[in-house]
Motif scaffolding. Structure first.
Motif, PDB file in Angstrom:
ATOM      1  N   ASN A 159      -4.534  -3.947  -5.334  1.00 17.13           N
ATOM      2  CA  ASN A 159      -3.936  -2.906  -6.164  1.00 17.13           C
ATOM      3  C   ASN A 159      -4.564  -1.578  -5.754  1.00 17.13           C
ATOM      4  O   ASN A 159      -5.616  -1.188  -6.263  1.00 17.13           O
ATOM      5  N   ASN A 161       1.355   0.200  -8.813  1.00 12.91           N
ATOM      6  CA  ASN A 161       0.941  -1.208  -8.804  1.00 12.91           C
ATOM      7  C   ASN A 161       0.342  -1.587 -10.157  1.00 12.91           C
ATOM      8  O   ASN A 161      -0.402  -0.818 -10.755  1.00 12.91           O
ATOM      9  N   ARG A 175      -1.080  -4.895 -10.578  1.00 10.60           N
ATOM     10  CA  ARG A 175      -1.881  -6.116 -10.393  1.00 10.60           C
ATOM     11  C   ARG A 175      -3.278  -5.969 -10.986  1.00 10.60           C
ATOM     12  O   ARG A 175      -3.960  -4.982 -10.752  1.00 10.60           O
ATOM     13  N   SER A 203      -7.985  -7.427  -8.723  1.00 10.97           N
ATOM     14  CA  SER A 203      -7.159  -6.836  -7.675  1.00 10.97           C
ATOM     15  C   SER A 203      -7.443  -5.361  -7.450  1.00 10.97           C
ATOM     16  O   SER A 203      -7.257  -4.852  -6.341  1.00 10.97           O
ATOM     17  N   ASP A 204      -7.884  -4.662  -8.502  1.00 13.81           N
ATOM     18  CA  ASP A 204      -8.008  -3.211  -8.423  1.00 13.81           C
ATOM     19  C   ASP A 204      -9.422  -2.719  -8.153  1.00 13.81           C
ATOM     20  O   ASP A 204      -9.661  -1.510  -8.133  1.00 13.81           O
ATOM     21  N   TRP A 251      -0.535 -13.081  -7.955  1.00 17.28           N
ATOM     22  CA  TRP A 251      -1.038 -11.835  -8.531  1.00 17.28           C
ATOM     23  C   TRP A 251      -0.567 -11.742  -9.973  1.00 17.28           C
ATOM     24  O   TRP A 251       0.633 -11.909 -10.263  1.00 17.28           O
ATOM     25  N   ASP A 271      -0.304  -9.362 -13.384  1.00 17.62           N
ATOM     26  CA  ASP A 271      -0.292  -7.961 -13.819  1.00 17.62           C
ATOM     27  C   ASP A 271      -1.028  -7.776 -15.141  1.00 17.62           C
ATOM     28  O   ASP A 271      -1.067  -8.682 -15.983  1.00 17.62           O
ATOM     29  N   THR A 276      -2.848  -1.087 -16.545  1.00 24.83           N
ATOM     30  CA  THR A 276      -3.478  -1.010 -15.228  1.00 24.83           C
ATOM     31  C   THR A 276      -3.259   0.386 -14.651  1.00 24.83           C
ATOM     32  O   THR A 276      -2.189   0.968 -14.802  1.00 24.83           O
ATOM     33  N   ASN A 277      -4.289   0.906 -14.012  1.00 26.17           N
ATOM     34  CA  ASN A 277      -4.248   2.241 -13.394  1.00 26.17           C
ATOM     35  C   ASN A 277      -4.013   3.379 -14.386  1.00 26.17           C
ATOM     36  O   ASN A 277      -3.177   4.277 -14.140  1.00 26.17           O
TER      37      ASN A 277
END
Length: 287
Positions: free
Chosen positions: A104, A109, A111, A155-156, A175, A177, A181-182
């Motif tokens: 990610n 994204n 993930r 993932s990130d 993967w 989610d 996220t982010n």
């Protein structure tokens, strides 16, 4: 199965390049779905992994409550097929590998967790294809792709690569989610972060992604050279390295960022030196 591609962000937009000897089937591929599931287990893994998601959510919540561990991530993983991606990946050997990357890299994204399940009953040392995890500013960890081994990581915030494979290698990649996220705090590096006091924050959050290519400059370059060494287009390596250099040039144009990157490189060297003083463990999975 389709060739696997890597995407580079450039000032004029994304550029995709094929990774030699790497192939995949994606459950979100419409053509694959229309043809029917090629493997029943593949379809089951795609449709029925909510139990795993709920378990990961509950375990993380329990750890946060009992240990009050600030490093523990609030997973908040999404149930349902829209919140996951499943691929069957085949490495044909011949040096096929993946360069250093995050699963990610940034928005859009979603993930949160990467799950790898290896399907290589005949794997043995020397076959290659090991995964290397590179926790930020800490020594890397190498894991062999042994049969029935599952590897899970965030993932990130876990930089990783796959070493060149010299034999046929198979794995499922799943993967998962996350709902949040982010967010801005994980995406935008600010001037206040460019101090030694922020190093622990970078080590445990996705903010590290902004600086990792510069901190691991030589390792990124080496992994790109190995990934595209067998490319049919001899210009592929030059293009990959040029795009990497372009990214670094833009990042390090800021003197404060450049100075901080040098500090992080020094801290990483110190960490590796301390690790070198300890006995080296074998690659996980080797006897």
């Amino acid at each position: 199965m389709q060739p696997n591609k890597v995407q580079f962000q450039t000032s004029s937009g994304p550029v995709q390049m094929v990774k030699p000897n790497i192939f995949e089937a994606d459950m979100h591929n419409q053509a694959l779905a229309a043809a029917g599931p090629p493997l029943p287990a593949f379809q089951v893994l795609f449709e029925h992994c909510d139990v795993l998601i709920e378990h990961l959510n509950s375990v993380c919540q329990a750890i946060k409550k009992t240990d009050q561990n600030e490093d523990m991530v609030d997973m908040d993983l999404v149930c349902g097929t829209d919140g996951r991606t499943v691929k069957l990946q085949v490495n044909a050997g011949g040096g096929g590998c993946f360069p250093l990357h995050y699963d990610n890299p940034s928005r859009p994204n979603k993930r949160r967790v990467t799950c790898l399940l290896y399907l290589n009953p005949a794997w043995q040392p020397g076959d290659g294809g090991e995964i290397q995890l590179w926790p930020f500013l800490r020594p890397e960890c190498t894991l062999a792709p042994c049969f029935n081994r599952m590897v899970l990581f965030l993932s990130d915030r876990v930089l990783h690569r796959v070493l060149p494979s010299h034999s046929l290698r198979h794995c499922f990649t799943l993967w998962l989610d996350g709902r949040d996220t982010n967010p801005d705090v994980d995406v935008f590096l600010k001037a206040k972060h460019l101090t030694a006091a922020s190093v622990p924050l970078l080590q445990r959050t996705p903010l590290q992604r902004t600086l990792s290519r510069a901190v691991y400059k030589a390792e990124y370059e080496q992994s790109l050279k190995e990934c595209f060494a067998d490319h049919s287009d001899p210009m592929a390596i030059k293009l990959a390295l040029a795009l990497h250099a372009q990214h670094l040039g833009a990042l390090l144009k800021n003197p404060s960022v450049a100075e901080f990157v040098q500090l992080l490189r020094t801290l990483r060297q110190d960490s590796n030196a301390q690790a070198d003083d300890r006995p080296s463990p074998p690659v996980k999975g080797e006897q």
